[in-house]
Design an enzyme around this catalytic site. Structure first.
Site, PDB file in Angstrom:
ATOM      1  N   GLU A 242       0.864  -1.193   0.000  1.00  0.00           N
ATOM      2  CA  GLU A 242       0.000   0.000   0.000  1.00  0.00           C
ATOM      3  C   GLU A 242       0.897   1.238   0.000  1.00  0.00           C
ATOM      4  O   GLU A 242       0.824   2.080  -0.870  1.00  0.00           O
ATOM      5  CB  GLU A 242      -0.854  -0.030   1.261  1.00  0.00           C
ATOM      6  CG  GLU A 242      -1.520   1.270   1.598  1.00  0.00           C
ATOM      7  CD  GLU A 242      -1.985   1.253   3.039  1.00  0.00           C
ATOM      8  OE1 GLU A 242      -2.646   0.280   3.446  1.00  0.00           O
ATOM      9  OE2 GLU A 242      -1.675   2.211   3.773  1.00  0.00           O
ATOM     10  N   GLY A 340      -4.471  -0.021   6.139  1.00  0.00           N
ATOM     11  CA  GLY A 340      -4.583  -1.265   5.379  1.00  0.00           C
ATOM     12  C   GLY A 340      -4.005  -2.454   6.111  1.00  0.00           C
ATOM     13  O   GLY A 340      -3.713  -3.478   5.489  1.00  0.00           O
TER      14      GLY A 340
HETATM   15  C1  LIG Z   1       1.172   0.721   4.863  1.00  0.00           C
HETATM   16  C2  LIG Z   1       0.869  -0.604   4.222  1.00  0.00           C
HETATM   17  O1  LIG Z   1       1.371  -0.975   3.211  1.00  0.00           O
HETATM   18  S1  LIG Z   1      -0.294  -1.539   5.011  1.00  0.00           S
HETATM   19  C3  LIG Z   1      -0.994  -0.870   6.361  1.00  0.00           C
HETATM   20  C4  LIG Z   1      -0.207  -0.505   7.513  1.00  0.00           C
HETATM   21  N1  LIG Z   1      -1.062   0.239   8.379  1.00  0.00           N
HETATM   22  C5  LIG Z   1      -1.099   0.032   9.653  1.00  0.00           C
HETATM   23  O2  LIG Z   1      -0.425  -0.819  10.175  1.00  0.00           O
HETATM   24  C6  LIG Z   1      -2.016   0.965  10.404  1.00  0.00           C
HETATM   25  C7  LIG Z   1      -1.846   0.929  11.877  1.00  0.00           C
HETATM   26  N2  LIG Z   1      -0.467   1.076  12.323  1.00  0.00           N
HETATM   27  C8  LIG Z   1       0.060   2.266  12.700  1.00  0.00           C
HETATM   28  O3  LIG Z   1      -0.582   3.293  12.646  1.00  0.00           O
HETATM   29  C9  LIG Z   1       1.502   2.283  13.176  1.00  0.00           C
HETATM   30  O4  LIG Z   1       2.195   1.224  12.584  1.00  0.00           O
HETATM   31  C10 LIG Z   1       1.620   2.121  14.716  1.00  0.00           C
HETATM   32  C11 LIG Z   1       0.810   3.202  15.383  1.00  0.00           C
HETATM   33  C12 LIG Z   1       1.092   0.766  15.150  1.00  0.00           C
HETATM   34  C13 LIG Z   1       3.084   2.195  15.105  1.00  0.00           C
HETATM   35  O5  LIG Z   1       3.585   3.454  14.721  1.00  0.00           O
HETATM   36  P1  LIG Z   1       4.959   3.992  15.352  1.00  0.00           P
HETATM   37  O6  LIG Z   1       5.072   5.389  14.995  1.00  0.00           O
HETATM   38  O7  LIG Z   1       6.058   3.058  14.933  1.00  0.00           O
HETATM   39  O8  LIG Z   1       4.649   3.839  16.901  1.00  0.00           O
HETATM   40  P2  LIG Z   1       5.554   3.438  18.136  1.00  0.00           P
HETATM   41  O9  LIG Z   1       5.527   1.983  18.345  1.00  0.00           O
HETATM   42  O10 LIG Z   1       6.870   4.126  17.995  1.00  0.00           O
HETATM   43  O11 LIG Z   1       4.724   4.110  19.311  1.00  0.00           O
HETATM   44  C14 LIG Z   1       4.286   5.448  19.188  1.00  0.00           C
HETATM   45  C15 LIG Z   1       4.081   6.068  20.565  1.00  0.00           C
HETATM   46  O12 LIG Z   1       3.056   5.366  21.285  1.00  0.00           O
HETATM   47  C16 LIG Z   1       3.558   4.886  22.542  1.00  0.00           C
HETATM   48  N3  LIG Z   1       2.984   3.563  22.743  1.00  0.00           N
HETATM   49  C17 LIG Z   1       3.291   2.443  22.055  1.00  0.00           C
HETATM   50  N4  LIG Z   1       2.544   1.434  22.516  1.00  0.00           N
HETATM   51  C18 LIG Z   1       1.755   1.930  23.473  1.00  0.00           C
HETATM   52  C19 LIG Z   1       0.769   1.349  24.314  1.00  0.00           C
HETATM   53  N5  LIG Z   1       0.445   0.068  24.238  1.00  0.00           N
HETATM   54  N6  LIG Z   1       0.143   2.157  25.197  1.00  0.00           N
HETATM   55  C20 LIG Z   1       0.454   3.470  25.301  1.00  0.00           C
HETATM   56  N7  LIG Z   1       1.379   4.064  24.530  1.00  0.00           N
HETATM   57  C21 LIG Z   1       2.013   3.292  23.631  1.00  0.00           C
HETATM   58  C22 LIG Z   1       5.066   4.802  22.338  1.00  0.00           C
HETATM   59  O13 LIG Z   1       5.748   4.906  23.587  1.00  0.00           O
HETATM   60  C23 LIG Z   1       5.329   6.014  21.446  1.00  0.00           C
HETATM   61  O14 LIG Z   1       5.323   7.179  22.237  1.00  0.00           O
HETATM   62  P3  LIG Z   1       6.282   8.418  21.886  1.00  0.00           P
HETATM   63  O15 LIG Z   1       5.820   8.888  20.517  1.00  0.00           O
HETATM   64  O16 LIG Z   1       6.008   9.389  22.966  1.00  0.00           O
HETATM   65  O17 LIG Z   1       7.672   7.856  21.848  1.00  0.00           O
HETATM   66  C1  LIG Z   2      -4.215   4.775   5.549  1.00  0.00           C
HETATM   67  C2  LIG Z   2      -2.786   4.945   5.264  1.00  0.00           C
HETATM   68  C3  LIG Z   2      -1.771   4.313   6.110  1.00  0.00           C
HETATM   69  C4  LIG Z   2      -2.014   2.944   6.596  1.00  0.00           C
HETATM   70  O1  LIG Z   2      -2.527   2.047   5.945  1.00  0.00           O
HETATM   71  O2  LIG Z   2      -1.669   2.694   7.732  1.00  0.00           O
END
Ligand SMILES: CC(=O)SCCNC(=O)CCNC(=O)[C@H](O)C(C)(C)COP(=O)(O)OP(=O)(O)OC[C@H]1O[C@@H](n2cnc3c(N)ncnc32)[C@H](O)[C@@H]1OP(=O)(O)O
Ligand SMILES: CCCC(=O)O
Length: 444
Positions: A242, A340
């Site tokens: 994506e 996604g």
């Molecule tokens: C893109 C493609 O091709 S497919 C689709 C992919 N899309 C997705 O996965 C959508 C959902 N995923 C996401 O939005 C991201 O991957 C996330 C949010 C899961 C991870 O994003 P990252 O920026 O790497 O987050 P990270 O693990 O560093 O944590 C972010 C913050 O939340 C905090 N945090 C992490 N886990 C928790 C928790 N369980 N509870 C409270 N706080 C938390 C961290 O300490 C960090 O805080 P800081 O910013 O103050 O340091």
């Molecule tokens: C919607 C765009 C980014 C993601 O899939 O996480």
């Protein structure tokens, strides 16, 4: 003829913004394609407008609309996926999340949602009359198909990309064109792999074979893993993703990715959304090795899974002992979005020889600087389930990996406790005992 039509439709941002009426729903780009001068011109019309609802997401710069209308009396911002900026707006009650399964977003637009005005940034018109969306293709064509008025903001720096379909719009479908000049494309810096990322990569890399097709999700960790894949000995990898970021350029330039063994879009790297540095944007421009598609193609699990050995690598905030994954909220507070993730968790498992990985550090630091476990006995109250426990396959932390498919509740609890930070394992065992999901197995 084309130039005559272009000249007829060319107006200032102020004139184009007049196409928006009170009560309208306005579709406003996504990520690096946000129409910036049009947004500013719309914001300036604050006193004339009421109840304008604007949709977009992954904002990379603050909104003028919310700057000039801090109480949200004239404009409401709705996001399909929150960036850091939008997260702050949401905490203040100034922005609202639209839950999506990203592959389905074009259908929501075609069938459910009202779109009065659609405004997107694009590359300059080509000699055939097409405006190329460049870095974000996503749901734009679907929004345009329903809009009363379509406005294009030309960014001279937007890459012009090769695509499958719907990666460009013809002048005949456009009502107004606004020239923005050289606006640059917003830069999202590369993440450097941390120690934990490296440890996770060590568990992950043996699961990827030559000829695998890769999808890396959003967030620091998947992208850091991509940089490490670029330094591996893997061969003939393909990409069907994506999002793409700088790590994909690294993998391509290292010769690790060549797309030569893909079953779908042979020889071409598929994406719908690109965010990174100028290195990525230069790589995309006029590159025959790229195929940009709308999100209902890239993320459709049936299409993505036609590539054998599809490897999906995504990140999460929290997982409970039964394997439910939350990647989008901290408790009930929205953090990002489902995006996604579920699309690719499903697609990779469906693909022949494919595997889906949810990779997360075992801990995070809370506001007081204390480490806390991301592996919880039960989900934090209000946390949203991004991937149900039946969809999740591999879970990886710095302590190892487990394939949850087919495991019972007690096996899941036991295996996930092995992936937790040692400091939290005893507490997790006691909680699992209370929940009646603990039964020590004979071997790990
Ligand atoms: C893109 C493609 O091709 S497919 C689709 C992919 N899309 C997705 O996965 C959508 C959902 N995923 C996401 O939005 C991201 O991957 C996330 C949010 C899961 C991870 O994003 P990252 O920026 O790497 O987050 P990270 O693990 O560093 O944590 C972010 C913050 O939340 C905090 N945090 C992490 N886990 C928790 C928790 N369980 N509870 C409270 N706080 C938390 C961290 O300490 C960090 O805080 P800081 O910013 O103050 O340091
Ligand atoms: C919607 C765009 C980014 C993601 O899939 O996480």
């Amino acid at each position: 003829m084309l130039m005559e039509e272009f000249r007829r439709k060319r107006v200032s941002a102020e004139v184009a913004a007049k196409a928006v009426h009170s009560g309208d729903w306005v579709e406003m780009g996504f990520g690096a394609n946000m129409p910036r001068i049009l947004e500013a011109a719309l914001a300036e019309r604050k006193e004339e407008l009421f109840d304008v609802k604007a949709r977009g997401g992954l904002l990379l710069a603050p909104l003028k609309m919310l700057e000039l209308d801090p109480e949200g009396e004239h404009f409401t911002w709705l996001s399909y996926h929150l960036s850091g900026i939008e997260r702050k707006y949401a905490q203040l009650g100034k922005a609202f999340y639209i839950p999506i399964k990203y592959s389905e977003l074009p259908r929501y637009l075609r069938e459910n949602l009202q779109t009065d005005v659609a405004m997107f940034q694009s590359a300059p018109m080509d000699e055939h009359g097409y405006f190329n969306f460049g870095v974000t293709i996503s749901h734009f064509a679907a929004a345009i198909s329903k809009a009363r008025t379509v406005i294009i903001e030309i960014n001279e720096d937007m890459p012009r990309v090769h695509g499958g379909y719907d990666h460009a719009i013809h002048i005949s479908q456009v009502d107004y064109v606004v020239e923005g000049g050289h606006m640059g494309v917003p830069i999202v810096p590369e993440a450097e792999p941390s120690l934990v990322d490296r440890q996770i990569a060590e568990h992950l890399l043996p699961e990827i074979e030559d000829g695998s097709c890769i999808q890396l999700g959003i967030g620091g960790m998947p992208q850091a893993l991509g940089k490490m894949i670029a330094q591996s000995d893997l061969k003939d990898l393909g990409v069907h993703s994506e999002m793409i970021a700088d790590a994909y350029v690294d993998m391509f330039e290292a010769g690790v990715v060549n797309n030569k063994r893909k079953q779908r879009d042979l020889g071409r790297m598929v994406y719908t959304l690109a965010m990174g540095t100028q290195k990525l944007y230069d790589f995309l421009h006029d590159n025959t090795a790229i195929a940009a598609y709308p999100v209902d193609y890239t993320n459709d699990p049936w299409i993505a899974s036609q590539n054998d050995k599809l490897i999906s690598i995504n990140s999460a905030l929290e997982i409970d002992l039964s394997g439910q994954v939350c990647s989008e909220t901290v408790g009930q507070a929205i953090f990002s979005g489902s995006g996604g993730q579920l699309d690719f968790v499903e697609a990779a498992y469906r693909s022949k020889g494919g595997k889906s990985f949810i990779c997360l550090p075992s801990t995070y630091k809370d506001k007081s600087g204390q480490i806390q476990s991301r592996i919880k006995p039960l989900m934090t109250n209000g946390a949203v389930i991004t991937d149900t426990r039946t969809t999740v396959q591999y879970v990886v932390t710095e302590y190892g990996k487990v394939n949850l498919k087919g495991l019972s509740t007690w096996q899941r609890a036991e295996q996930l406790i092995f992936l937790a930070h040692p400091k939290f394992r005893e507490d997790l065992i006691s909680e699992a005992e209370k929940l009646k999901i603990w039964r020590q197995s004979s071997k790990r």
